[in-house]
Write a protein that holds these residues in place. Structure first.
Motif, PDB file in Angstrom:
ATOM      1  N   ALA A  86     -10.043   1.862  -6.997  1.00  0.00           N
ATOM      2  CA  ALA A  86     -10.240   2.879  -5.815  1.00  0.00           C
ATOM      3  C   ALA A  86      -9.647   2.079  -4.728  1.00  0.00           C
ATOM      4  CB  ALA A  86     -11.580   3.726  -5.496  1.00  0.00           C
ATOM      5  N   GLY A  87      -8.690   3.255  -3.197  1.00  0.00           N
ATOM      6  CA  GLY A  87      -8.228   2.383  -2.729  1.00  0.00           C
ATOM      7  C   GLY A  87      -7.190   2.689  -2.568  1.00  0.00           C
ATOM      8  N   GLU A  88      -6.783   2.430  -3.775  1.00  0.00           N
ATOM      9  CA  GLU A  88      -5.052   1.887  -3.621  1.00  0.00           C
ATOM     10  C   GLU A  88      -4.181   3.264  -3.275  1.00  0.00           C
ATOM     11  OE1 GLU A  88      -1.760  -0.259  -4.909  1.00  0.00           O
ATOM     12  OE2 GLU A  88      -3.784  -1.000  -4.833  1.00  0.00           O
ATOM     13  N   GLU A  89      -3.102   2.482  -2.566  1.00  0.00           N
ATOM     14  CA  GLU A  89      -2.068   3.143  -1.786  1.00  0.00           C
ATOM     15  C   GLU A  89      -1.268   2.979  -1.625  1.00  0.00           C
ATOM     16  OE1 GLU A  89      -4.163   3.376   2.356  1.00  0.00           O
ATOM     17  OE2 GLU A  89      -5.681   4.804   1.740  1.00  0.00           O
ATOM     18  N   ALA A  90      -0.267   3.491  -1.231  1.00  0.00           N
ATOM     19  CA  ALA A  90       1.455   3.245  -1.756  1.00  0.00           C
ATOM     20  C   ALA A  90       1.661   1.989  -0.626  1.00  0.00           C
ATOM     21  CB  ALA A  90       2.280   4.574  -1.148  1.00  0.00           C
ATOM     22  N   GLY A  91       1.692   1.579   0.040  1.00  0.00           N
ATOM     23  CA  GLY A  91       1.308   0.844   1.315  1.00  0.00           C
ATOM     24  C   GLY A  91       1.197  -0.342   0.537  1.00  0.00           C
ATOM     25  N   ASP A  92       0.225  -0.217  -0.231  1.00  0.00           N
ATOM     26  CA  ASP A  92      -0.679  -1.642  -0.868  1.00  0.00           C
ATOM     27  C   ASP A  92       0.814  -2.151  -1.555  1.00  0.00           C
ATOM     28  OD1 ASP A  92      -3.424  -1.211   0.523  1.00  0.00           O
ATOM     29  OD2 ASP A  92      -3.787  -0.064  -1.055  1.00  0.00           O
TER      30      ASP A  92
END
Length: 300
Positions: free
Chosen positions: A137-143
């Protein structure tokens, strides 16, 4: 027809993050995306037709939310959705048979605890004949990308490393190819780790490399790993490759290497164990403790 990237969605934050990651991956691979919701119906459940209709409405709502997130993550993705009857593990395994890869959410915990992987995700990873990617959860493109010059998250910088944990003594073409393809589609560096441990004195024989000092052992393993990867280096000349042969415990080294990675790739041998299909100790450790997405690639 191209096999799709499939994301399993159940309305949780983890599954929505998985849908977004799957949309971006489908775009990178130029594959369609299928959002799949398994209605975990059981024969003992009561309620008749009205309960069944309620489950279908809930599934439709979950799929709409996942579709909105997926389209924001990759506006041009070719997207479809489907509802199927559970149990969830069996439904996802059946879908995976026709997938390029299957993407699932894992319950992420803060700090050093890492993944709390649910029974469905573990069951699918243990038995799936297709690659499975676990996303917290919370994984975003910027990561997935390197930070901007000011240290902030950005999706406009280059991709973080893809890390491959490789058993050089028993290398799998499927696992290696998955990692090289992941690096190629991202334009990312591929960091390959083979973690070795010196044998005990009882295991040594005449002429064993372990009789040499640690620097010489490292050079020996480095040469061995380079030889294993040579054919892949030739096949993927545009992939920037870094080969590492640290000494120690494999799971510890992979967790450390993945701390700055965009994706960790590990293999999973499909074999019936005495207590049924299970993940090996290294795979089990990394899917519980690595923060970035983890791709588990099955092989014979």
């Amino acid at each position: 027809m191209l096999a799709p990237v499939i994301a399993g969605v159940d309305g949780s934050a983890e599954s929505f993050a998985a849908a977004e990651w799957a949309a971006r991956e489908a775009g990178r691979r130029d594959r369609p995306l299928l959002l799949l919701h398994a209605r975990n119906w059981h024969p003992r459940q009561e309620g008749g037709e009205s309960a069944g209709a309620a489950r279908r409405r809930l599934a439709r709502r979950v799929l709409r939310q996942a579709e909105e997130r997926a389209r924001r993550a990759c506006p041009g993705v070719r997207l479809s959705d489907e509802q199927v009857e559970g149990p969830a593990t069996a439904a996802l395994l059946h879908a995976a048979e026709h997938a390029e890869l299957l993407v699932l959410g894992s319950r992420g915990l803060s700090g050093f605890t890492g993944f709390l992987v649910g029974s469905v995700a573990l069951g699918v990873v243990a038995k799936s004949a297709s690659p499975v990617v676990l996303v917290r959860a919370g994984e975003e493109a910027g990561d997935e990308h390197l930070p901007a010059e000011d240290g902030s998250a950005s999706d406009r910088t280059g991709y973080r490393d893809v890390v491959l944990g490789l058993d050089a003594g028993d290398p799998s073409d499927e696992v290696i190819e998955f990692a090289f393809e992941a690096a190629r589609t991202r334009g990312a560096r591929l960091r390959v780790l083979y973690v070795w441990q010196p044998p005990s004195a009882l295991e040594l024989g005449p002429g064993d490399v372990a009789l040499a000092g640690r620097p010489q052992q490292t050079r020996e393993w480095q040469g061995f790993l380079s030889a294993v990867l040579q054919v892949w280096r030739d096949k993927y000349p545009d992939v920037d490759l870094v080969e590492c042969v640290p000494q120690g415990k494999a799971s510890t080294a992979l967790v450390r290497a993945a701390s700055a990675a965009g994706l960790l790739v590990v293999g999973h041998r499909l074999a019936e164990r005495p207590l049924g299909p299970r993940t090996g100790p290294v795979t089990h450790a990394v899917v519980h403790h690595v923060g970035c997405p983890v791709a588990v690639v099955p092989h014979a």
